[in-house]
Scaffold this motif. Sequence first.
Motif, PDB file in Angstrom:
ATOM      1  N   GLN A  46      33.527 -13.318   4.509  1.00 20.27           N
ATOM      2  CA  GLN A  46      34.989 -13.298   4.609  1.00 20.27           C
ATOM      3  C   GLN A  46      35.474 -13.645   6.019  1.00 20.27           C
ATOM      4  O   GLN A  46      36.662 -13.566   6.306  1.00 20.27           O
ATOM      5  N   MET A  47      34.569 -14.029   6.890  1.00 18.82           N
ATOM      6  CA  MET A  47      34.933 -14.281   8.280  1.00 18.82           C
ATOM      7  C   MET A  47      35.929 -15.431   8.398  1.00 18.82           C
ATOM      8  O   MET A  47      35.836 -16.437   7.693  1.00 18.82           O
ATOM      9  N   GLY A  48      36.888 -15.258   9.298  1.00 22.27           N
ATOM     10  CA  GLY A  48      37.856 -16.314   9.568  1.00 22.27           C
ATOM     11  C   GLY A  48      39.190 -16.127   8.886  1.00 22.27           C
ATOM     12  O   GLY A  48      40.105 -16.929   9.097  1.00 22.27           O
ATOM     13  N   LYS A  49      39.355 -15.086   8.058  1.00 24.57           N
ATOM     14  CA  LYS A  49      40.670 -14.812   7.470  1.00 24.57           C
ATOM     15  C   LYS A  49      41.588 -14.317   8.583  1.00 24.57           C
ATOM     16  O   LYS A  49      41.189 -13.509   9.421  1.00 24.57           O
ATOM     17  N   THR A  50      42.805 -14.801   8.593  1.00 18.84           N
ATOM     18  CA  THR A  50      43.715 -14.535   9.711  1.00 18.84           C
ATOM     19  C   THR A  50      45.001 -13.893   9.225  1.00 18.84           C
ATOM     20  O   THR A  50      45.530 -14.260   8.177  1.00 18.84           O
ATOM     21  N   THR A  51      45.506 -12.946  10.000  1.00 15.99           N
ATOM     22  CA  THR A  51      46.749 -12.274   9.643  1.00 15.99           C
ATOM     23  C   THR A  51      47.533 -11.919  10.903  1.00 15.99           C
ATOM     24  O   THR A  51      47.013 -12.026  12.022  1.00 15.99           O
ATOM     25  N   ILE A  52      48.785 -11.522  10.701  1.00 15.07           N
ATOM     26  CA  ILE A  52      49.650 -11.057  11.784  1.00 15.07           C
ATOM     27  C   ILE A  52      50.003  -9.609  11.512  1.00 15.07           C
ATOM     28  O   ILE A  52      50.403  -9.265  10.395  1.00 15.07           O
ATOM     29  N   THR A  53      49.851  -8.743  12.495  1.00 20.63           N
ATOM     30  CA  THR A  53      50.169  -7.335  12.288  1.00 20.63           C
ATOM     31  C   THR A  53      51.693  -7.140  12.332  1.00 20.63           C
ATOM     32  O   THR A  53      52.324  -7.441  13.341  1.00 20.63           O
ATOM     33  N   PRO A  54      52.283  -6.625  11.258  1.00 22.05           N
ATOM     34  CA  PRO A  54      53.735  -6.429  11.234  1.00 22.05           C
ATOM     35  C   PRO A  54      54.180  -5.253  12.097  1.00 22.05           C
ATOM     36  O   PRO A  54      55.310  -5.218  12.581  1.00 22.05           O
ATOM     37  N   VAL A  55      53.288  -4.283  12.275  1.00 21.81           N
ATOM     38  CA  VAL A  55      53.590  -3.101  13.082  1.00 21.81           C
ATOM     39  C   VAL A  55      52.359  -2.761  13.921  1.00 21.81           C
ATOM     40  O   VAL A  55      51.295  -3.352  13.757  1.00 21.81           O
ATOM     41  N   LYS A  56      52.501  -1.795  14.814  1.00 17.13           N
ATOM     42  CA  LYS A  56      51.343  -1.327  15.584  1.00 17.13           C
ATOM     43  C   LYS A  56      50.274  -0.854  14.603  1.00 17.13           C
ATOM     44  O   LYS A  56      50.565  -0.119  13.652  1.00 17.13           O
ATOM     45  N   SER A  57      49.033  -1.278  14.829  1.00 15.16           N
ATOM     46  CA  SER A  57      47.970  -1.025  13.858  1.00 15.16           C
ATOM     47  C   SER A  57      46.647  -0.716  14.557  1.00 15.16           C
ATOM     48  O   SER A  57      46.514  -0.859  15.775  1.00 15.16           O
ATOM     49  N   VAL A  58      45.686  -0.297  13.737  1.00 15.24           N
ATOM     50  CA  VAL A  58      44.305  -0.111  14.176  1.00 15.24           C
ATOM     51  C   VAL A  58      43.417  -0.894  13.220  1.00 15.24           C
ATOM     52  O   VAL A  58      43.648  -0.888  12.012  1.00 15.24           O
ATOM     53  N   THR A  59      42.418  -1.583  13.745  1.00 13.71           N
ATOM     54  CA  THR A  59      41.495  -2.334  12.898  1.00 13.71           C
ATOM     55  C   THR A  59      40.094  -1.755  13.031  1.00 13.71           C
ATOM     56  O   THR A  59      39.785  -1.060  13.997  1.00 13.71           O
ATOM     57  N   ASN A  60      39.261  -2.064  12.040  1.00 15.86           N
ATOM     58  CA  ASN A  60      37.868  -1.641  12.199  1.00 15.86           C
ATOM     59  C   ASN A  60      37.096  -2.702  12.972  1.00 15.86           C
ATOM     60  O   ASN A  60      37.662  -3.731  13.370  1.00 15.86           O
ATOM     61  N   GLN A  61      35.826  -2.477  13.186  1.00 12.68           N
ATOM     62  CA  GLN A  61      35.039  -3.339  14.053  1.00 12.68           C
ATOM     63  C   GLN A  61      34.750  -4.707  13.441  1.00 12.68           C
ATOM     64  O   GLN A  61      34.134  -5.558  14.087  1.00 12.68           O
ATOM     65  N   GLN A  62      35.187  -4.931  12.223  1.00  9.76           N
ATOM     66  CA  GLN A  62      34.976  -6.221  11.577  1.00  9.76           C
ATOM     67  C   GLN A  62      36.139  -7.182  11.792  1.00  9.76           C
ATOM     68  O   GLN A  62      36.203  -8.238  11.156  1.00  9.76           O
ATOM     69  N   LEU A  63      37.047  -6.819  12.688  1.00  8.68           N
ATOM     70  CA  LEU A  63      38.149  -7.709  13.039  1.00  8.68           C
ATOM     71  C   LEU A  63      38.282  -7.823  14.555  1.00  8.68           C
ATOM     72  O   LEU A  63      38.158  -6.831  15.269  1.00  8.68           O
ATOM     73  N   ASN A  64      38.509  -9.036  15.003  1.00 11.38           N
ATOM     74  CA  ASN A  64      38.898  -9.288  16.389  1.00 11.38           C
ATOM     75  C   ASN A  64      40.388  -9.602  16.406  1.00 11.38           C
ATOM     76  O   ASN A  64      40.898 -10.288  15.504  1.00 11.38           O
ATOM     77  N   SER A  65      41.080  -9.120  17.412  1.00  8.77           N
ATOM     78  CA  SER A  65      42.528  -9.340  17.502  1.00  8.77           C
ATOM     79  C   SER A  65      42.883  -9.833  18.888  1.00  8.77           C
ATOM     80  O   SER A  65      42.183  -9.559  19.868  1.00  8.77           O
ATOM     81  N   ILE A  66      44.000 -10.538  18.968  1.00  7.18           N
ATOM     82  CA  ILE A  66      44.536 -10.926  20.265  1.00  7.18           C
ATOM     83  C   ILE A  66      45.976 -10.444  20.366  1.00  7.18           C
ATOM     84  O   ILE A  66      46.814 -10.791  19.536  1.00  7.18           O
ATOM     85  N   VAL A  67      46.215  -9.584  21.342  1.00 10.18           N
ATOM     86  CA  VAL A  67      47.559  -9.096  21.641  1.00 10.18           C
ATOM     87  C   VAL A  67      48.170 -10.109  22.598  1.00 10.18           C
ATOM     88  O   VAL A  67      47.772 -10.195  23.756  1.00 10.18           O
ATOM     89  N   LEU A  68      49.117 -10.877  22.126  1.00 10.23           N
ATOM     90  CA  LEU A  68      49.615 -12.033  22.859  1.00 10.23           C
ATOM     91  C   LEU A  68      50.499 -11.643  24.035  1.00 10.23           C
ATOM     92  O   LEU A  68      51.258 -10.668  23.965  1.00 10.23           O
ATOM     93  N   GLY A  69      50.393 -12.431  25.085  1.00 10.42           N
ATOM     94  CA  GLY A  69      51.168 -12.144  26.281  1.00 10.42           C
ATOM     95  C   GLY A  69      52.648 -12.412  26.111  1.00 10.42           C
ATOM     96  O   GLY A  69      53.485 -11.770  26.748  1.00 10.42           O
ATOM     97  N   GLU A  70      53.006 -13.379  25.239  1.00  8.21           N
ATOM     98  CA  GLU A  70      54.402 -13.720  24.983  1.00  8.21           C
ATOM     99  C   GLU A  70      54.609 -13.866  23.482  1.00  8.21           C
ATOM    100  O   GLU A  70      53.756 -14.395  22.778  1.00  8.21           O
ATOM    101  N   LYS A  71      55.759 -13.443  22.984  1.00  2.89           N
ATOM    102  CA  LYS A  71      56.037 -13.484  21.556  1.00  2.89           C
ATOM    103  C   LYS A  71      56.024 -14.913  21.004  1.00  2.89           C
ATOM    104  O   LYS A  71      55.575 -15.158  19.882  1.00  2.89           O
ATOM    105  N   TYR A  72      56.500 -15.875  21.807  1.00  2.00           N
ATOM    106  CA  TYR A  72      56.592 -17.242  21.303  1.00  2.00           C
ATOM    107  C   TYR A  72      55.230 -17.893  21.076  1.00  2.00           C
ATOM    108  O   TYR A  72      55.129 -18.971  20.497  1.00  2.00           O
ATOM    109  N   LEU A  73      54.155 -17.238  21.514  1.00  2.00           N
ATOM    110  CA  LEU A  73      52.805 -17.759  21.301  1.00  2.00           C
ATOM    111  C   LEU A  73      52.264 -17.419  19.914  1.00  2.00           C
ATOM    112  O   LEU A  73      51.284 -18.005  19.460  1.00  2.00           O
TER     113      LEU A  73
END
Length: 321
Positions: free
Chosen positions: A195-222
Motif C-alpha cells: 500500500q506504499m505511496g498512498k497520499t492524503t492531507i490531514t484535515p485536522v491535527k493528527s497522529v500517524t503510526n510508523q507506517q506513514l511519513n508526513s511533511i508539515v509544510l512551512g507555508e500553506k500555499y505549498l
Amino acid sequence: MFDNLLASVDFKLENLENRLPDELKQKAQRRLAALNSLKNAAEIKTSLIALAHGLQAQLPTKEATQSAVQILGETAETPVKANLNSNPKILAQHVNTHAHFPNEFEHNEQLGWIPKGWEPSNLKEFGKVITGKTPPKKIDDAFDLEGIPFITPSDVEGDVFTLNVIRHLTESGVASVKNNIVEAESVCVTCIGSQMGKTTITPVKSVTNQQLNSIVLGEKYLRDYIFLNLRMRREELFNLGSSGSTMPILNKTSFENLSVLKPNESSLKAFDDITESYLAKILLNSQNNTKLTTMRDTLLPKLISGELQIPDVATDEEIVD
C-alpha cells in the motif's frame, strides 16, 4: 512551458534547432500539433506571441536567462500584462497562467530537463518531515470517539485524498506520542508494504503510526503542489522503498531527501490559487459519498429485515380520486 518556448520563436520550429535536445524537440512538435488542432488555434497562437513579446519587452536585458519568472519574482502582487494594443483579442488566461513559466529549459542530473530558473531541491526543504509512532499497547486500547485522530495506512483512500478514521487518541495517548503530532494541512504518505505511496492531507491535527511519513509544510500555499507531486509519483516511491528489502519500506531519510522541483514562489502561489477550489470540491464530494455509503449500510439491512418499512406510495388512481 512549451507554449512559451514556441511563442518566443513565433511557433516556427526551425528556429529551435540549436536550442533544444532531440527529446525536447519531439515534445515541442507534439505540443505544436496539439495547438494546431484546436478550433481557435490562430487566436491562441497570436495571443501567446503577444504575451511572449510583451514579457521580453519588459526585461532589463535581452539575455535569454532573464525569463518571465524573474519578472514575476519582482512584481508578484501585480501579474505581468502583455501589450493589449498589439493584440486586442489576447486571452486573459494566457497572462494569468503562462506568465508564471519561463521559455527555456536547463538540464539537471537528478531531474533531467527542467524549466530554467526553477530549482532542484529535496522534500525536506518544503517543511518538517515526521515519521509516525504507535502509542504503547495499554494506551493503544484506550481509543475514544473524540480527541486527535490516529491515522494508519488503512485509513488512507487510494484514489482521493480523504480519510476514514474511526480511532481517536485519548489525552494519555496523545501525550505518549507528542513529538509525532502532525499539524492540520500536512501531507501524509504510506511508507510500507504493497500500500506504499498512498497520499492524503490531514484535515485536522493528527497522529500517524510508523507506517506513514508526513511533511508539515512551512507555508500553506505549498500544500497542493507537494500533495499532487507526491501523489503522481506513487510508483517511484514504491520502487525507492523496495530497494534492497523484501518488505518495501520508505524510511524517513529516503523520503525527506526525495528530489522535488521547486518553482519560484509566485508560481507556487498562483498554482495554489487555481487548485485549492478543485481539491476542496473533491474533498466535499468524497465526504458526502462517505456519509451516503454509511447511511445505505445502516438502513438497507433494516429495510430487508422489515425493521423499517417505506410508506406505501399513492397510486395514480388515488391521486385522481
